[in-house]
Design an enzyme around this catalytic site. Sequence first.
Site, PDB file in Angstrom:
ATOM      1  CB  THR A 258      -0.948   0.001   1.214  1.00 11.13           C
ATOM      2  OG1 THR A 258      -1.707  -1.219   1.216  1.00 11.13           O
ATOM      3  CG2 THR A 258      -1.881   1.192   1.187  1.00 11.13           C
ATOM      4  CD  GLU A 259       2.534   3.805   3.862  1.00  4.90           C
ATOM      5  OE1 GLU A 259       2.892   4.776   3.166  1.00  4.90           O
ATOM      6  OE2 GLU A 259       1.811   3.943   4.861  1.00  4.90           O
TER       7      GLU A 259
END
Length: 190
Positions: free
Chosen positions: A57-58
């Site tokens: 996600t990051e």
Amino acid sequence: MRKFISKIVVILLVVIAVLFSKNIIRYYFPLKYSNYVVKYSQEYNLDPHFVMAVIKTESNFNPNVRSSKNAVGLMQITPDTAGWAAREMNIGNFNYGMLNDPKFNIMMGCWYLNNLNREFNGNKKLVLAAYNGGRGNVQKWLKDSQHSTDGKNLYYIPFKETDKYIKRVEVNYKVYKYLYLKIDTGTFSQ
């Protein structure tokens, strides 16, 4: 006999389709840096699937990514958080360039997730909200009846970015758990 063979062929085709689709999905949900993820997940008492979901996600596993808020690396750690974490972790020779190293970035990110996990009593939603939106904001939201009715859970997150972030990590976590069921001898089993 012909019906039996037809059923077997259909079953085999379904099995092949499922296996093939899993391999396609694995392409988009890789196990990059799994040696570091496994090591530091174990060291900091985290589920490695959860850490993989956070990294996905990051940064989508790009160790060179830098956000508009100057967050760095795989786990998108900001300089302020990194400086504080380095002091808490007793890393005397810390410099911000270390955040570009995947091993160091994952180690510090796992330490920070564990720190938030302890603060928020293992509540993953609160941990993710704090990781993305700041622990101070989460503490403030928990005290506000517009966001929490019990002071322990959030039912409304005022930062849309943080709300979306939590949902993306949760989906990525489910995908990683589905694709890679367990960990054996330091690697994910398929």
